[in-house]
Design a protein around this motif. Sequence first.
Motif, PDB file in Angstrom:
ATOM      1  N   GLN A  42       0.727  -1.288   0.125  1.00 43.10           N
ATOM      2  CA  GLN A  42       0.032   0.076  -0.057  1.00 43.10           C
ATOM      3  C   GLN A  42       1.129   1.158  -0.014  1.00 43.10           C
ATOM      4  O   GLN A  42       0.292   2.361  -0.658  1.00 43.10           O
ATOM      5  N   PHE A  86       0.225   4.062  -2.939  1.00 43.10           N
ATOM      6  CA  PHE A  86      -0.114   5.568  -2.706  1.00 43.10           C
ATOM      7  C   PHE A  86       0.874   6.517  -2.813  1.00 43.10           C
ATOM      8  O   PHE A  86       0.813   7.667  -3.245  1.00 43.10           O
ATOM      9  N   TYR A 127      -2.778  11.841   3.280  1.00 42.14           N
ATOM     10  CA  TYR A 127      -3.276  10.820   4.758  1.00 42.14           C
ATOM     11  C   TYR A 127      -2.811   9.448   4.353  1.00 42.14           C
ATOM     12  O   TYR A 127      -2.204   8.927   5.292  1.00 42.14           O
ATOM     13  N   ALA A 128      -3.044   8.963   3.130  1.00 41.78           N
ATOM     14  CA  ALA A 128      -2.784   7.816   2.756  1.00 41.78           C
ATOM     15  C   ALA A 128      -1.168   7.368   2.699  1.00 41.78           C
ATOM     16  O   ALA A 128      -0.740   6.530   3.092  1.00 41.78           O
ATOM     17  N   ARG A 176       0.016   7.292   6.222  1.00 42.42           N
ATOM     18  CA  ARG A 176      -0.450   6.410   6.886  1.00 42.42           C
ATOM     19  C   ARG A 176       0.550   5.057   6.829  1.00 42.42           C
ATOM     20  O   ARG A 176       0.772   4.443   7.338  1.00 42.42           O
ATOM     21  N   TYR A 177       0.717   4.795   5.453  1.00 51.45           N
ATOM     22  CA  TYR A 177       1.324   3.531   4.989  1.00 51.45           C
ATOM     23  C   TYR A 177       3.146   3.800   5.302  1.00 51.45           C
ATOM     24  O   TYR A 177       3.638   2.833   5.428  1.00 51.45           O
TER      25      TYR A 177
END
Length: 233
Positions: A114, A118, A128-129, A132-133
């Motif tokens: 992921q 992204f 944000y993505a 996050r990852y």
Amino acid sequence: MIDLHYWPTPNGHKITLLLEETGLPYTIHPVNIGTGEQFRPDFLAIAPNNRMPAIVDHDPIGGGEPISIFESGAILIYLAEKTGRFLPADARGRFEVLQWLMWQMGGLGPMAGQNHHFARYAPEKIPYAVDRYVKETNRLYGVLDRRLADRQFVAGDHSIADMAAYPWIVPFEAQGQRLEDFPNLHRWFDTIAARPATQAAYARGAEIQPAPAPMTDEQRRVLFGQDATTGTR
């Protein structure tokens, strides 16, 4: 002889690492995932999840007809059992290896995947993505670094747990990570990278895809636009 249906991705490299370590004879059948070859009916017959790698063993454990196996973790276990190497026979050692294999299959691989998507491939950058990852990948690097603080390999001797994790650390820069921040992992990474079988495995991948080209819109559609009907029409 083992037929390996393969493309040089982290999950594909796992299998060539083990095959090169064991010396089992194998033939690579490239599956170009960017052009949709994973949806061919002959490939789906052995890999119904339309993901590579997959193998067909023409001299299977126990004899009989050829056996086909998909999912990289299952393939690693099968080949380790076939050769009696890289997976301990005793229960304690076996499950020490298997739990770290499952950690990679359920954690490091999906989260780093992921991260790649992204940060590198998504047509729209979603902060944000990405954050996050990248952070979750960083957390998992920390887990592995702490694990390696007092041991040379992930679980006892060199095993399929190491072979599963290593290819997902190779693209650390693309994942927004620095190996210098994880000294135990860094030492382990260099140890695995120096193994002749590792170098041979990655050389096989380079023969098939010498240098990945920038992803086209069509390749992005093939890889990331799938739903339940993909490959059935």
